[in-house]
Design an enzyme around this catalytic site. Structure first.
Site, PDB file in Angstrom:
ATOM      1  N   HIS A 170       0.848  -1.215   0.054  1.00 53.57           N
ATOM      2  CA  HIS A 170       0.090   0.062  -0.009  1.00 53.57           C
ATOM      3  C   HIS A 170       0.884   1.086   0.120  1.00 53.57           C
ATOM      4  CE1 HIS A 170      -3.529   2.452   1.594  1.00 53.57           C
ATOM      5  NE2 HIS A 170      -2.538   3.035   2.004  1.00 53.57           N
ATOM      6  N   GLU A 171       1.781   1.516   1.029  1.00 52.21           N
ATOM      7  CA  GLU A 171       2.576   2.634   0.950  1.00 52.21           C
ATOM      8  C   GLU A 171       3.651   2.618  -0.390  1.00 52.21           C
ATOM      9  OE1 GLU A 171       2.036   4.666   3.168  1.00 52.21           O
ATOM     10  OE2 GLU A 171       0.779   3.251   4.331  1.00 52.21           O
TER      11      GLU A 171
HETATM   12  N1  ARG Z   1      -3.278   3.361   7.072  1.00 57.40           N
HETATM   13  C1  ARG Z   1      -2.342   3.466   6.022  1.00 57.40           C
HETATM   14  C2  ARG Z   1      -2.127   4.440   4.988  1.00 57.40           C
HETATM   15  O1  ARG Z   1      -2.747   5.337   5.013  1.00 57.40           O
HETATM   16  C3  ARG Z   1      -1.841   1.911   5.596  1.00 57.40           C
HETATM   17  C4  ARG Z   1      -2.944   0.985   5.510  1.00 57.40           C
HETATM   18  C5  ARG Z   1      -2.560  -0.249   5.025  1.00 57.40           C
HETATM   19  N2  ARG Z   1      -3.611  -1.364   4.996  1.00 57.40           N
HETATM   20  C6  ARG Z   1      -3.392  -2.580   5.168  1.00 57.40           C
HETATM   21  N3  ARG Z   1      -4.508  -3.498   4.894  1.00 57.40           N
HETATM   22  N4  ARG Z   1      -2.252  -3.137   5.366  1.00 57.40           N
HETATM   23  O2  ARG Z   1      -1.203   4.413   4.296  1.00 57.40           O
HETATM   24 ZN    ZN Z   2      -2.323   5.127   2.476  1.00 58.33          ZN
END
Ligand code: ARG
Ligand code: ZN
Ligand code: CA
Length: 222
Positions: free
Chosen positions: A138-139
């Site tokens: 995601h990042e």
């Molecule tokens: N909340 C984080 C962001 O906005 C990452 C979300 C990751 N989700 C996951 N299922 N690992 O960047």
């Molecule tokens: Zn994010």
């Protein structure tokens, strides 16, 4: 399709001397997840450097915008615009999983560039439901120029990708389906890597996201 792009990963494991340590195989397993998740996009990743650094204030205090973040990255970041610098830390009880910089901010602040994730998110950890390595996926999506699929709500240009339907809420868990913009065609992209679903629930990039990443990366990361 754009030519495959190989991205070197410089991995910085921050510890307080006790917590936060990752083994070489946990780091490699994280890279393996990236390669699997990005297989359809033309990007691949290889570990170019890996270090473990003991620093208590960096380990626990690197929320985005802090002095600790700036000090850590100024000391440790290496490579060029196409080098993915990953820092693993502890975000304590905030529950934050990670944050990233966007490609277009590299030229103004090259040392700040990179991805910071909670060390507990490596694949196979006990940090369910975020223990399949998808926080890094995601990042890195942000680092390659993608916005969240729920960016912008039900109107406007949203995430600047045309094949992710308008979405107004971040998904949590793994609902069987969701439609947060019922008056706009399409259902929420709950299985997309750029939503907030559980790791096991996210497994897709769209064609539009793939071409946006290729375009943005060649514009800003060379
Ligand atoms: N909340 C984080 C962001 O906005 C990452 C979300 C990751 N989700 C996951 N299922 N690992 O960047
Ligand atoms: Zn994010
Ligand atoms: Ca809809």
């Amino acid at each position: 399709a754009a030519a495959a792009k190989q991205i070197p990963v410089s991995w910085h494991t921050i510890t307080d001397g006790t917590s936060g340590k990752l083994t070489a195989s946990q780091v490699q397993a994280s890279i393996d997840v990236l390669n699997k998740d990005y297989a359809s996009t033309g990007f691949s990743f290889y570990l170019s450097a890996s270090e473990t650094v003991t620093n208590k204030s960096w380990f626990t205090g690197v929320d985005q915008g802090t002095t600790a973040e700036a000090q850590m990255k100024n000391s440790l970041r290496d490579g060029n615009a196409l080098t993915l610098n990953v820092y693993t830390v502890s975000f304590g009880s905030s529950g934050l999983l990670g944050y990233a910089t966007f490609p277009w901010s590299y030229s103004g602040a090259p040392k700040n560039d990179g991805v910071v994730i909670a060390y507990q998110t490596y694949p196979g950890s006990s940090y369910a439901p975020f223990n399949q390595g998808r926080t890094l996926t995601h990042e890195v999506g942000h680092w390659l120029g993608l916005y969240h699929v729920f960016q912008g709500g039900c109107t406007g240009s949203g995430d600047s990708v045309s094949d992710t339907p308008a979405q107004s809420t971040a998904t949590s868990g793994c609902p069987s389906s969701q439609d947060s913009c019922p008056n706009v065609a399409g259902v929420d992209s709950i299985h997309n890597f750029l939503d907030y679903s559980d790791d096991a629930c996210m497994y897709q990039f769209t064609a539009g996201q793939t071409s946006r990443m290729a375009q943005i990366v060649s514009a800003y990361r060379g």
